[in-house]
Every structure is written in structure tokens, then in C-alpha cells.
Write a protein that holds these residues in place. Structure first.
Motif, PDB file in Angstrom:
ATOM      1  N   UNK A 196     -12.982 -15.085  -1.261  1.00 48.45           N
ATOM      2  CA  UNK A 196     -13.414 -14.308  -2.414  1.00 48.45           C
ATOM      3  C   UNK A 196     -13.767 -12.881  -1.993  1.00 48.45           C
ATOM      4  N   UNK A 197     -14.481 -12.767  -0.876  1.00 52.47           N
ATOM      5  CA  UNK A 197     -14.847 -11.456  -0.348  1.00 52.47           C
ATOM      6  C   UNK A 197     -13.615 -10.646   0.013  1.00 52.47           C
ATOM      7  N   UNK A 198     -12.612 -11.294   0.595  1.00 53.84           N
ATOM      8  CA  UNK A 198     -11.403 -10.599   1.034  1.00 53.84           C
ATOM      9  C   UNK A 198     -10.599 -10.044  -0.128  1.00 53.84           C
ATOM     10  N   UNK A 199     -10.756 -10.634  -1.305  1.00 57.47           N
ATOM     11  CA  UNK A 199     -10.005 -10.176  -2.476  1.00 57.47           C
ATOM     12  C   UNK A 199     -10.332  -8.728  -2.816  1.00 57.47           C
ATOM     13  N   UNK A 200     -11.594  -8.335  -2.651  1.00 58.43           N
ATOM     14  CA  UNK A 200     -12.023  -6.985  -3.039  1.00 58.43           C
ATOM     15  C   UNK A 200     -11.325  -5.906  -2.228  1.00 58.43           C
ATOM     16  N   UNK A 201     -11.436  -5.900  -0.879  1.00 62.96           N
ATOM     17  CA  UNK A 201     -10.750  -4.852  -0.132  1.00 62.96           C
ATOM     18  C   UNK A 201      -9.232  -4.961  -0.209  1.00 62.96           C
ATOM     19  N   UNK A 202      -8.709  -6.195  -0.264  1.00 60.01           N
ATOM     20  CA  UNK A 202      -7.249  -6.343  -0.279  1.00 60.01           C
ATOM     21  C   UNK A 202      -6.644  -5.745  -1.549  1.00 60.01           C
ATOM     22  N   UNK A 203      -7.191  -6.122  -2.696  1.00 52.83           N
ATOM     23  CA  UNK A 203      -6.679  -5.592  -3.962  1.00 52.83           C
ATOM     24  C   UNK A 203      -6.893  -4.081  -4.040  1.00 52.83           C
ATOM     25  N   UNK A 204      -8.085  -3.625  -3.663  1.00 59.01           N
ATOM     26  CA  UNK A 204      -8.406  -2.192  -3.745  1.00 59.01           C
ATOM     27  C   UNK A 204      -7.481  -1.372  -2.860  1.00 59.01           C
ATOM     28  N   UNK A 205      -7.311  -1.798  -1.609  1.00 64.20           N
ATOM     29  CA  UNK A 205      -6.474  -1.045  -0.669  1.00 64.20           C
ATOM     30  C   UNK A 205      -5.013  -1.069  -1.095  1.00 64.20           C
ATOM     31  N   UNK A 206      -4.501  -2.241  -1.493  1.00 65.73           N
ATOM     32  CA  UNK A 206      -3.085  -2.337  -1.851  1.00 65.73           C
ATOM     33  C   UNK A 206      -2.756  -1.512  -3.097  1.00 65.73           C
ATOM     34  N   UNK A 207      -3.587  -1.601  -4.130  1.00 68.75           N
ATOM     35  CA  UNK A 207      -3.323  -0.843  -5.352  1.00 68.75           C
ATOM     36  C   UNK A 207      -3.520   0.656  -5.129  1.00 68.75           C
ATOM     37  N   UNK A 208      -4.552   1.024  -4.381  1.00 70.35           N
ATOM     38  CA  UNK A 208      -4.806   2.440  -4.121  1.00 70.35           C
ATOM     39  C   UNK A 208      -3.686   3.045  -3.278  1.00 70.35           C
ATOM     40  N   UNK A 209      -3.265   2.345  -2.241  1.00 75.36           N
ATOM     41  CA  UNK A 209      -2.171   2.830  -1.393  1.00 75.36           C
ATOM     42  C   UNK A 209      -0.895   2.978  -2.201  1.00 75.36           C
ATOM     43  N   UNK A 210      -0.608   1.976  -3.018  1.00 71.97           N
ATOM     44  CA  UNK A 210       0.584   2.035  -3.865  1.00 71.97           C
ATOM     45  C   UNK A 210       0.528   3.230  -4.810  1.00 71.97           C
ATOM     46  N   UNK A 211      -0.633   3.452  -5.429  1.00 70.54           N
ATOM     47  CA  UNK A 211      -0.780   4.553  -6.372  1.00 70.54           C
ATOM     48  C   UNK A 211      -0.624   5.905  -5.684  1.00 70.54           C
ATOM     49  N   UNK A 212      -1.207   6.049  -4.487  1.00 70.19           N
ATOM     50  CA  UNK A 212      -1.100   7.309  -3.739  1.00 70.19           C
ATOM     51  C   UNK A 212       0.347   7.588  -3.338  1.00 70.19           C
ATOM     52  N   UNK A 213       1.036   6.548  -2.853  1.00 71.60           N
ATOM     53  CA  UNK A 213       2.434   6.717  -2.456  1.00 71.60           C
ATOM     54  C   UNK A 213       3.309   7.026  -3.666  1.00 71.60           C
ATOM     55  N   UNK A 214       3.014   6.359  -4.764  1.00 71.27           N
ATOM     56  CA  UNK A 214       3.767   6.583  -5.998  1.00 71.27           C
ATOM     57  C   UNK A 214       3.586   8.025  -6.478  1.00 71.27           C
ATOM     58  N   UNK A 215       2.349   8.524  -6.436  1.00 75.73           N
ATOM     59  CA  UNK A 215       2.067   9.902  -6.866  1.00 75.73           C
ATOM     60  C   UNK A 215       2.763  10.904  -5.961  1.00 75.73           C
TER      61      UNK A 215
END
Length: 312
Positions: A196-215
């Protein structure tokens, strides 16, 4: 946790359109087509998944040190030789069964929340923070509902039984029943808080990285700034985002797997909990122990991302 995030991120990758209308027909389509595609992708990379889990969890098992695998190539050669070629798919059916609760949770939680956010957003765009929020809620529900299957999948995949030895856990259902009787129901949720704890950094990092690369990709297109790059670009970005998040959060996955196998009659009780596991692994095995099995784990990310849109 990575498979569920890959599933959610992959869906996000394939469409930035308004959220879809929820109905039973669409749900069945999502379950049968999307779930079927995910099952195929998991089956293709199942040998890599099993080797990863074996390398992560072999430390607590009461087997002779020379019999333990030295690394990825050693496991890739010796597992088929000692346990049979089909043993590379050990636990895969249980891993695929998790698709059902995961798809239900994703459809009900992620799509519903994103649709609600979309309907209230200005300009018809769902912001990154809202997407992360929706993915986290879906991830929490998905982890909670499917965790027993994740746990028994780990036990099945970690099983060191050789060709001529009887399997301690014959399948997921019987394995779960055996754990419940021999170790108690709460054992089925060993390592749950770490997941459950791992979900927070994993989702945050993956979505943020994707958004930055997309931009960055969109802004570099000059006059085409408002156009949407092709599907291959998006899938490529999703793979990169997945790799970044995966490496950052991998130690949590290793600790979760160690906690999950502990209690099996063939293992030592080495840890009293997640924190104790972190502490002892760092002190006795060193930092590299947290990244055991990383190579096969990274090798399976790209095929998972590429197979989903290809099959669907």
C-alpha cells in the motif's frame, strides 16, 4: 504494484479523451478484451517475473547455499534444468487471475473518479494531480482486493521444488487454503502495508515522469505543439516512466516479497516486520540486496507496455 500501475498508465497513455460512459457492455468489453490482452502480456513475460521473484526471495528458504542462484543468467539456465521448462510459468495462472478484481476496480474507481473530475474541470482537461489522485484511489482499492492473490502468486513463484519433488502449493486456491489453515488468515495479508505504501511513490513518479516527458515532447514539436504524437511515442514514454518509477520503488517490492514468503514451512523466520526486514537486509546483505532480480524485472516492462496496445 507495478503491474497494476502499468495497466492504469497504459490506459491513460492510449486515450486523453473525455472519460468513457460507464455501462455493463463496456465493462465486459474492458474485462474481456483489456483483461485478455493483459493476460497474454503477463504470460509472455512470466518467465522473467518468476526469475525476479526467485532472486528476491531465495534468502529465507532452507536450501543449501550452492543451490541458490547467483544471478539472472544462472537462474535462467538452472531453473529449466532442475525444475523443468514449464516451471518458468509457475504461479502465472494465479497472477493472471488477479486481472479480474484489478479490472473491476480500475473500471469502477479510476474511470468513475476521472470522469467526475473531468466533468468538473475547466476547459475539459484533467490535471496531473487529479489523474494521480484517481490512480492512487484505484490503486489502494485494487491492492486491497487482489492482495491475497498477489501473496499466493509469490509463494507459487518462489517455490524451489525440483522436477521429482511434490509441489507444496499445487495451485492458487489450494495454496490459499493451506496457508489459512497452517498459518492463519492474517498471513494472507503479510506485506500488505508495504504494498500500500509503495503505491504512493510508484503512481506519483510514473505519472509525473510521463507528464514531464509528454510536455517536453509536445513543446519540442514547434508548430505541431497542439497535435497529439502517435501511439508509439506515447507507449515509449509510458515505458520510460515505468522504468524510472520501478527503479525508485523496487526496494519496497523486494521487502514485500520477503515478508510474503516468510511463514512457509521451508523458510526461516528472519524478520518481525517490514522495518525489521529493511534493517536486517541493509546490515547483513548490503544495499544491493534490495535490487535482487532487477534485471529480469526491467526486461519485462517494455514488452508489457508494447503488447497491451498491440493486442487491444
Amino acid at each position: 504494484f507495478e503491474s497494476e500501475t502499468i495497466n492504469i498508465l497504459s490506459m491513460s497513455v492510449q486515450t486523453d479523451a473525455p472519460a468513457r460512459q460507464s455501462n455493463f457492455k463496456l465493462f465486459l468489453q474492458d474485462l474481456l478484451i483489456g483483461g485478455g490482452a493483459l493476460a497474454v502480456s503477463r504470460t509472455v513475460v512470466a518467465p522473467l517475473e518468476r526469475i525476479k521473484i526467485v532472486l528476491q526471495t531465495q534468502k529465507p528458504f532452507l536450501i543449501q547455499e550452492p543451490e541458490k542462484f547467483k544471478g539472472f543468467m544462472d537462474a535462467l539456465i538452472r531453473i529449466p534444468k532442475n525444475q523443468g521448462v514449464l516451471s518458468l510459468w509457475r504461479g502465472n495462472s494465479t497472477h493472471c487471475f488477479k486481472i479480474i478484481p484489478n479490472t473491476i476496480t480500475r473500471f469502477v474507481c479510476y474511470d468513475y473518479i476521472k470522469r467526475a473530475i473531468y466533468s468538473n474541470s475547466t476547459g475539459g482537461n484533467v490535471g496531473l494531480l487529479y489523474q494521480i489522485e484517481a490512480a492512487l484511489i484505484a490503486g489502494f482499492f485494487s491492492t486491497t482486493i487482489s492482495y491475497p492473490w498477489d501473496m499466493i502468486h509469490t509463494r507459487l513463484a518462489a517455490d524451489p521444488s525440483k522436477k521429482n519433488q511434490p509441489r507444496y502449493y499445487k495451485d492458487g486456491w489450494k495454496g490459499m487454503r493451506r496457508i489459512r489453515i497452517a498459518e492463519g488468515f492474517k498471513t494472507i495479508y503479510n506485506g500488505y502495508l508495504v504494498a500500500l505504501l509503495a503505491t504512493v511513490p510508484y503512481v506519483t513518479i510514473s505519472f509525473t515522469t510521463y507528464d514531464l516527458l509528454k510536455s517536453a515532447l509536445t513543446s519540442s514539436e514547434g508548430d505541431k505543439a497542439n497535435s497529439v504524437p502517435g501511439i508509439l511515442n506515447w507507449v515509449g514514454l509510458g515505458s520510460i516512466a515505468g522504468v524510472v518509477a520501478h527503479i525508485a520503488c523496487y526496494p519496497l517490492d523486494t521487502v514485500k516479497r520477503r515478508i510474503q514468503v516468510q511463514g512457509d514451512v521451508r523458510t526461516e523466520i528472519l524478520y518481525t516486520g517490514a522495518y525489521d526486514c529493511f534493517k536486517k537486509m541493509a546490515a547483513k546483505e548490503g544495499f544491493k540486496a534490495f535490487y535482487l532480480g532487477l534485471t529480469p524485472s526491467l526486461l519485462k516492462i517494455q514488452p508489457e507496455f508494447n503488447l497491451l496496445p498491440t493486442i487491444i
